[in-house]
Structures are given as structure tokens and as C-alpha cells.
Design a protein around this motif. Sequence first.
Motif, PDB file in Angstrom:
ATOM      1  N   THR A  93      42.414  45.206  35.654  1.00 36.90           N
ATOM      2  CA  THR A  93      42.802  43.935  36.263  1.00 36.90           C
ATOM      3  C   THR A  93      42.578  42.795  35.271  1.00 36.90           C
ATOM      4  O   THR A  93      42.047  42.996  34.181  1.00 36.90           O
ATOM      5  N   LEU A  94      42.991  41.605  35.681  1.00 36.98           N
ATOM      6  CA  LEU A  94      42.889  40.426  34.832  1.00 36.98           C
ATOM      7  C   LEU A  94      41.478  40.276  34.281  1.00 36.98           C
ATOM      8  O   LEU A  94      40.496  40.408  35.020  1.00 36.98           O
ATOM      9  N   ASP A  95      41.391  40.003  32.998  1.00 41.22           N
ATOM     10  CA  ASP A  95      40.143  39.788  32.263  1.00 41.22           C
ATOM     11  C   ASP A  95      39.355  41.056  31.976  1.00 41.22           C
ATOM     12  O   ASP A  95      38.289  40.984  31.382  1.00 41.22           O
ATOM     13  N   ASP A  96      39.857  42.233  32.384  1.00 39.27           N
ATOM     14  CA  ASP A  96      39.250  43.474  31.893  1.00 39.27           C
ATOM     15  C   ASP A  96      39.631  43.611  30.427  1.00 39.27           C
ATOM     16  O   ASP A  96      40.598  43.012  29.955  1.00 39.27           O
ATOM     17  N   ALA A  97      38.886  44.422  29.732  1.00 36.82           N
ATOM     18  CA  ALA A  97      39.264  44.820  28.378  1.00 36.82           C
ATOM     19  C   ALA A  97      39.431  46.330  28.399  1.00 36.82           C
ATOM     20  O   ALA A  97      38.813  47.022  29.217  1.00 36.82           O
ATOM     21  N   MET A  98      40.269  46.825  27.525  1.00 39.06           N
ATOM     22  CA  MET A  98      40.385  48.273  27.411  1.00 39.06           C
ATOM     23  C   MET A  98      40.240  48.662  25.953  1.00 39.06           C
ATOM     24  O   MET A  98      40.708  47.972  25.050  1.00 39.06           O
ATOM     25  N   LEU A 138      45.685  40.337  30.083  1.00 41.60           N
ATOM     26  CA  LEU A 138      46.060  38.954  30.361  1.00 41.60           C
ATOM     27  C   LEU A 138      47.164  38.924  31.416  1.00 41.60           C
ATOM     28  O   LEU A 138      47.717  39.965  31.785  1.00 41.60           O
ATOM     29  N   ASN A 139      47.488  37.742  31.897  1.00 42.21           N
ATOM     30  CA  ASN A 139      48.490  37.604  32.960  1.00 42.21           C
ATOM     31  C   ASN A 139      49.800  38.313  32.639  1.00 42.21           C
ATOM     32  O   ASN A 139      50.402  38.933  33.511  1.00 42.21           O
ATOM     33  N   GLY A 140      50.273  38.227  31.407  1.00 43.04           N
ATOM     34  CA  GLY A 140      51.541  38.831  31.027  1.00 43.04           C
ATOM     35  C   GLY A 140      51.535  40.357  31.055  1.00 43.04           C
ATOM     36  O   GLY A 140      52.582  40.982  30.975  1.00 43.04           O
ATOM     37  N   GLU A 159      53.117  43.346  39.867  1.00 42.67           N
ATOM     38  CA  GLU A 159      53.064  42.562  41.111  1.00 42.67           C
ATOM     39  C   GLU A 159      51.832  42.859  41.962  1.00 42.67           C
ATOM     40  O   GLU A 159      51.541  42.132  42.914  1.00 42.67           O
ATOM     41  N   HIS A 160      51.073  43.899  41.623  1.00 38.04           N
ATOM     42  CA  HIS A 160      49.856  44.236  42.352  1.00 38.04           C
ATOM     43  C   HIS A 160      48.608  43.638  41.701  1.00 38.04           C
ATOM     44  O   HIS A 160      47.495  43.839  42.172  1.00 38.04           O
ATOM     45  N   GLY A 161      48.802  42.908  40.604  1.00 40.40           N
ATOM     46  CA  GLY A 161      47.682  42.302  39.901  1.00 40.40           C
ATOM     47  C   GLY A 161      46.911  43.285  39.024  1.00 40.40           C
ATOM     48  O   GLY A 161      45.777  43.016  38.642  1.00 40.40           O
TER      49      GLY A 161
END
Length: 168
Positions: free
Chosen positions: A69-74, A19-21, A25-27
Motif C-alpha cells: 500500500t501507499l508508503d510501503d517499500a519493497m 507511491l500514488n502512481g 483502484e483498490h489502493g
Amino acid sequence: MPKTLTCKQTLAITNHRILNGDLNEHGTLFGGRLMEILDATASVTAQRACRSHLVTAALDNVQFIAPFTLDDAMCIETYLTGSGTRSMEVFVKIIGEKMLTGERFLGATAFITFVATDDDVTIPAVKPESDEEIYLCRGYSKRKQQRQLNYQAQKDMKQHLSLKQPWL
């Protein structure tokens, strides 16, 4: 406690959505956040193996292979790959999933050493079964020897480090 455990008997799995949190800074996933989650998961494996209080002693061979990255899952998988008298090695594998496509990728790997703090602990030997487990457990002695060399080098280095306030 049994005298041996299979790797699967110590397996711990956690899933986490990026998630965003969680981003830097590189996304991409902040490395410190990843290490926090993987240490927590690996500690479950370690306690399953020793059923004792323990501490993280070393985080070795952390390999950041592909960014999250955003919206990936691990999916973090951890299991025992070696044990000594009071210490044990836990392997960490982090598999990523692109949630919009279902593509899976290897994001990172690591080895973590835990030490049981209770005096009356007997850590069972580990019995690998799958090809992956056999390969990783076979390398335990060599990794342990390297950790011992690194520990001695760290002790030597500490003798030369200053604790003085550098701004004075």
C-alpha cells in the motif's frame, strides 16, 4: 566464464517505495507495475549468469502473498536457482516494509525463465549455499519439467486459437 556460480554471485537487489502512481483502484500496488519491476531486476541476475543477450521466456508461479500500500517499500531480491544449456531460472522474492513501523512482510514470490539469445553461450551451474538457496535449487528440475509440459500444452492450444477479427 566460471563453470559454477553461487546464488549470491548472481544476486540483484532493488528497492522501490510505493507511491500514488503505483496504485490500482483498490489502493494497493498494481500487479502489472510489480511485474515490470521484478522482471527488470531478475534480468540483471540472468545477465550476470550468462553475460549474453537474453529474453524473458516465462514468468511462472507468481504468488501475490500480501498487498503493498501507499508508503510501503519493497525490496526485490533475485538470484539464479537453475540453469540449462541456454535457459536459466531466476527466483524472485519481494519483501515489503511498512515504513512507519518497520514491520517486514513477504509480499510476493515468482520464478522467471530467461533464454540466452547468443549461440556461443555457456551458462554456469548454480551452487546454493544457504538453506533458502538449497531448498529452491533442489526444486529446479521439477519446475523445469512442469514448464516443458506447460510449453507443449501452449503449443497445442495455439492450434485452436482464432486470429480472426471478432467484430466482423
